[in-house]
Motif scaffolding. Structure first.
Motif, short mmCIF file in Angstrom:
data_model
loop_
_atom_site.label_atom_id
_atom_site.label_comp_id
_atom_site.label_asym_id
_atom_site.label_seq_id
_atom_site.Cartn_x
_atom_site.Cartn_y
_atom_site.Cartn_z
N ASP A 21 0.81 -1.22 0.00
CA ASP A 21 0.00 0.00 0.00
C ASP A 21 0.85 1.28 0.00
O ASP A 21 0.31 2.37 0.00
CB ASP A 21 -0.99 0.01 1.16
N PHE A 22 2.16 1.17 -0.07
CA PHE A 22 3.04 2.33 -0.18
C PHE A 22 3.49 2.57 -1.62
O PHE A 22 4.29 3.46 -1.87
CB PHE A 22 4.29 2.15 0.70
N PHE A 23 2.99 1.79 -2.58
CA PHE A 23 3.49 1.84 -3.95
C PHE A 23 2.41 2.19 -4.97
O PHE A 23 1.24 1.89 -4.78
CB PHE A 23 4.09 0.48 -4.34
N ASN A 24 2.87 2.81 -6.06
CA ASN A 24 2.03 3.07 -7.23
C ASN A 24 2.57 2.23 -8.37
O ASN A 24 3.78 2.00 -8.48
CB ASN A 24 2.09 4.54 -7.65
N ARG A 25 1.66 1.81 -9.25
CA ARG A 25 2.06 1.10 -10.46
C ARG A 25 1.48 1.84 -11.65
O ARG A 25 0.33 2.26 -11.64
CB ARG A 25 1.56 -0.34 -10.46
N SER A 26 2.29 1.98 -12.67
CA SER A 26 1.88 2.62 -13.91
C SER A 26 2.11 1.61 -15.03
O SER A 26 3.09 0.85 -15.00
CB SER A 26 2.74 3.87 -14.13
N GLU A 27 1.21 1.60 -16.00
CA GLU A 27 1.40 0.67 -17.13
C GLU A 27 1.02 1.34 -18.43
O GLU A 27 0.18 2.24 -18.48
CB GLU A 27 0.60 -0.61 -16.92
N THR A 38 2.88 -4.83 -22.83
CA THR A 38 2.57 -3.95 -21.71
C THR A 38 3.82 -3.81 -20.85
O THR A 38 4.47 -4.79 -20.52
CB THR A 38 1.40 -4.50 -20.87
N PHE A 39 4.14 -2.56 -20.54
CA PHE A 39 5.31 -2.22 -19.73
C PHE A 39 4.82 -1.61 -18.42
O PHE A 39 3.92 -0.78 -18.40
CB PHE A 39 6.19 -1.22 -20.50
N TYR A 40 5.42 -2.04 -17.30
CA TYR A 40 5.00 -1.62 -15.97
C TYR A 40 6.12 -0.86 -15.25
O TYR A 40 7.28 -1.25 -15.37
CB TYR A 40 4.64 -2.83 -15.10
N VAL A 41 5.73 0.16 -14.50
CA VAL A 41 6.67 0.88 -13.64
C VAL A 41 6.10 0.88 -12.23
O VAL A 41 4.93 1.17 -12.03
CB VAL A 41 6.88 2.34 -14.12
N VAL A 69 0.70 8.27 -16.07
CA VAL A 69 1.56 8.46 -17.24
C VAL A 69 3.03 8.06 -17.03
O VAL A 69 3.83 8.18 -17.94
CB VAL A 69 1.52 9.93 -17.73
N MET A 70 3.38 7.61 -15.84
CA MET A 70 4.80 7.36 -15.55
C MET A 70 5.42 6.31 -16.48
O MET A 70 6.56 6.47 -16.92
CB MET A 70 4.98 6.95 -14.09
N ALA A 71 4.70 5.25 -16.79
CA ALA A 71 5.26 4.23 -17.69
C ALA A 71 5.52 4.83 -19.07
O ALA A 71 6.55 4.57 -19.69
CB ALA A 71 4.32 3.03 -17.79
N LEU A 72 4.59 5.64 -19.56
CA LEU A 72 4.77 6.31 -20.85
C LEU A 72 5.99 7.22 -20.81
O LEU A 72 6.82 7.20 -21.71
CB LEU A 72 3.50 7.10 -21.20
#
Length: 136
Positions: A21-27, A38-41, A69-72
């Motif tokens: 719960d301390f993390f964000n995921r961007s794809e 698909t690319f994940y950050v 937008v972080m993955a982009l």
């Protein structure tokens, strides 16, 4: 290359003793040479929260955030990342490094259009989001 869609989300704890719960995921999903990828950050949410506090005008009037937008942004900054499936940003410096030279407001505003159309050309997106470097 065609950008099909992108999104971001906050992770939720699956077990009580984890720190998800301390993390964000961007794809971001891209179609290249008839193959979909698909690319994940993944990064610590605190990095985005701190950046948002320091730059409130960037997010004014928008419910979207960097996680969308972080993955982009990462693959715009380094296309070689497309050869990988995921990237983990483990320092605030690394997180901020990827944001340099990007029109973040344009990136955040682009997400709804990108997800609606699902056929945005890579070159057009890069041209919209990369800020020109001025040399004197």
């Amino acid at each position: 290359m065609i950008i099909k869609n992108g999104r971001g989300y906050e992770l939720v704890k699956e077990m009580p003793n984890t720190s998800e719960d301390f993390f964000n995921r961007s794809e971001i999903t891209i179609v290249s040479k008839k193959m979909e990828k698909t690319f994940y950050v993944l990064y610590v949410r605190y990095f985005e929260d701190k950046f948002r506090e320091q730059n409130p005008l960037l997010f004014e009037g928008s419910d979207l955030s960097i996680k969308d937008v972080m993955a982009l942004i990462c693959i715009i900054q380094n296309e070689a990342l497309l050869e990988r499936k995921r990237l983990y940003l483990n320092t605030e410096e690394e997180f901020l490094m990827f944001l340099q030279g990007i029109d973040l407001r344009a990136a955040i505003e682009l997400i709804p259009e990108m997800n609606r159309n699902q056929t945005m050309k890579w070159s057009e997106v890069v041209q919209k989001l990369k800020t020109p470097i001025h040399k004197e």
